[in-house]
Design an enzyme around this catalytic site. Structure first.
Site, mmCIF file in Angstrom:
data_model
loop_
_atom_site.group_PDB
_atom_site.id
_atom_site.type_symbol
_atom_site.label_atom_id
_atom_site.label_comp_id
_atom_site.label_asym_id
_atom_site.label_seq_id
_atom_site.Cartn_x
_atom_site.Cartn_y
_atom_site.Cartn_z
ATOM 1 N N GLU A 72 9.709 1.937 10.871
ATOM 2 C CA GLU A 72 10.747 2.979 10.718
ATOM 3 C C GLU A 72 9.968 4.300 10.713
ATOM 4 O OE1 GLU A 72 12.625 5.884 9.691
ATOM 5 O OE2 GLU A 72 12.982 5.059 7.632
ATOM 6 N N GLY A 132 2.462 4.871 13.192
ATOM 7 C CA GLY A 132 3.029 3.750 13.759
ATOM 8 C C GLY A 132 2.587 3.110 14.964
ATOM 9 N N GLY A 188 6.842 5.826 8.011
ATOM 10 C CA GLY A 188 6.038 7.127 8.133
ATOM 11 C C GLY A 188 6.172 7.775 9.249
ATOM 12 N N CYS A 214 13.381 11.125 6.542
ATOM 13 C CA CYS A 214 13.206 10.841 8.079
ATOM 14 C C CYS A 214 14.431 11.196 8.809
ATOM 15 C CB CYS A 214 12.676 9.442 8.127
ATOM 16 S SG CYS A 214 13.667 8.224 7.415
ATOM 17 N N LYS A 260 0.753 -1.187 0.076
ATOM 18 C CA LYS A 260 -0.118 -0.147 -0.081
ATOM 19 C C LYS A 260 0.731 1.090 0.363
ATOM 20 C CE LYS A 260 -1.683 2.925 2.148
ATOM 21 N NZ LYS A 260 -1.646 4.398 1.672
#
Length: 501
Positions: free
Chosen positions: A269, A251, A246, A304, A193
């Site tokens: 992550e 998360g 994300g 990130c 996804k």
């Protein structure tokens, strides 16, 4: 790898002629969403519509998981010989390389990444990822322990089953490859996804896998929104693992979904607010400043592990700030991402642009000094641009120095002592990455041990290769991408004890 001689006009013409298949990809076929819903793919550089993608729902996730479950059950992928799967991986990588121009263009059009970055960073790294894990397929082994003479004990490594992967929009193709390649190399079947903001290259990645000989149903893609398709994937009882990159908030929610369903594994992550510490004995101030600039402004700060907290010793503070402001303005000027000369494109959307600008306004209200940027790009009002921005005089209590902004915004702290810098660096809910700049190897070793981060660079930032486990401490996640450690995360062990008496 690719033709780097294409000029600005050439890329504009190629973009105008680009044809995309933006349906869901289930059981080796492109298809519409069950309810016919679509998502508009918008170019953040100018607001133009690129394509209409199928908008998958929970019903489409059910279809994709059923396809992957069937492929898992009949063994069409996991029971292939390792060499046969390796051959498919090789052909897959070759096809990705052959289609690199169009894949790079999809990255640029959907999320604003400069085309030169897509060609020289994202595509090569995606290829390295696929080839690395393809080469690892026949390297997986178990063990036979030293058991009593009338027994035999084997410990085997086996795939998990159906893996759900949820990938972000900042590096669409690369982050998808980081998840899908090791999952497939381990023998699993996958439902991906991707982010609804930048999914075109991810759909094409799955199509190329099947063109390379990958069995239908082994790699499926459902585009859609996280609150619907992503949630359904995380709650699905036939999914053995969710791999997610994300935000920290999402998360945490995925871990709840795993507990509410089947206790599936959840590999995360998530966010980051990475510190870069610059000691007065660093070898080359000019190099250090240039790497600091790259560490926060590459990909418009939408990274990130972006080095967004600059911790600079008082002895070099003024010279550091002066050079940073001078160099950043020339190295990262906003431009059309289709222009090969552009190094700073827009952020992914106008919604995200407003979020980043809101953080900048908060920083000014809290008393930080704006040394560079701090606004949208007035010359490109139709695009979601944010000027490269630097705040100085930041203190640990300011939101601008604590919250992940995910944009081209740097917060600079001034410190006097090494212990003070370590305390600043570790005073965060995040622990994804960090860097230390010093010419004293003993100091570097001490600081590496003291820093609470999963990745620490010394006299560099962002360097590494596929042998490097990538992931963080604390609320930056609980997993590692890249490396053989990552591959093991898509497998489970089975103990078999034989009574030979």
């Amino acid at each position: 790898m690719t033709n780097m001689s294409i000029d600005y006009a050439g890329w504009q013409a190629r973009a105008a002629a680009l044809s995309v298949d933006a349906g869901l990809f289930i059981e080796g076929q492109s298809c519409a969403a069950q309810d016919g819903a679509v998502i508009e793919a918008i170019n953040p550089a100018n607001g133009a519509k690129i394509a209409e993608m199928a908008c998958g729902s929970a019903a489409d996730i059910d279809r994709a998981v059923a396809s992957a479950k069937q492929a898992w059950g009949d063994g069409r992928w996991r029971y292939l010989t390792p060499r046969a799967r390796m051959d498919i991986f090789r052909r897959w990588a070759d096809l990705v390389e052959a289609h690199a121009l169009d894949l790079a263009l999809m990255e640029t059009l959907t999320m604003g990444k400069p085309i030169t970055d897509a060609l020289t960073i994202d595509l090569p790294e995606s290829l390295v990822t696929i080839r690395y894990f393809g080469e690892a397929i026949d390297k997986v082994s178990g063990s036979v322990t030293n058991s009593p003479h009338d027994t035999m004990h084997m410990v085997m490594r086996e795939p998990l089953g159906v893996v759900g992967a949820i990938s972000p929009w900042n590096y669409p193709l690369l982050m998808a490859a980081w998840k899908v390649a090791p999952a497939l190399a381990a023998g699993n079947c996958v439902v991906l996804k991707p982010s609804e903001k930048a999914a075109l290259s991810c759909i094409r990645l799955a199509q190329l896998f099947v063109e390379a000989g990958g069995p239908a149903g082994v790699f499926n893609v459902v585009t859609g929104y996280g609150q619907d398709a992503g949630r359904a994937l995380a709650l699905h009882p036939d999914v053995a693992k969710i791999s997610f990159t994300g935000s920290t908030g999402v998360g945490k929610q995925l871990m709840i979904y795993a507990g509410e369903s089947n206790l599936k594994r959840v590999s995360l992550e998530t966010g980051g607010k990475s510190p870069q510490i610059f000691m007065p004995d660093l070898q080359d101030l000019n190099t250090a400043v240039d790497r600091a600039i790259m560490g926060i402004f590459d990909n418009a700060g939408q990274v990130c592990n972006a080095g967004s907290r600059l911790l600079v010793h008082a002895d070099i503070h003024d010279a550091f700030v002066e050079r940073f402001v001078e160099r950043a303005a020339s190295l990262y000027a906003p431009g059309d991402p289709l222009d090969p000369a552009t190094s700073l494109g827009p952020v992914v959307s106008h919604t995200h642009q407003h979020s980043v600008l809101g953080h900048i306004m908060r920083g000014m209200a809290d008393g930080a000094a704006l040394a560079l940027g701090g606004a949208a790009d007035a010359a490109r009002p139709a695009g979601a641009y944010v000027q490269p921005t630097l705040f100085t005089g930041v203190t640990p209590d300011m939101a601008i120095g604590r919250e992940e902004i995910f944009g081209p915004v740097a917060a600079l702290f001034r410190f006097e002592r090494e212990e003070e810098a370590i305390a600043f660096a570790n005073d965060s809910i995040y622990g994804l990455a960090a860097s230390v700049w010093t010419s004293d190897v003993r100091r570097a070793h001490h600081m590496v041990k003291a820093l609470e981060a999963g990745v620490v660079w010394v006299n560099c930032f962002g360097d590494g290769d596929m042998t490097q486990p990538f992931g963080g401490y604390k609320q930056s996640g609980n997993t590692r991408d890249k490396s053989l450690e990552c591959l093991a995360g898509y497998m489970q062990s089975k103990s078999a004890w034989f009574n030979l008496a």
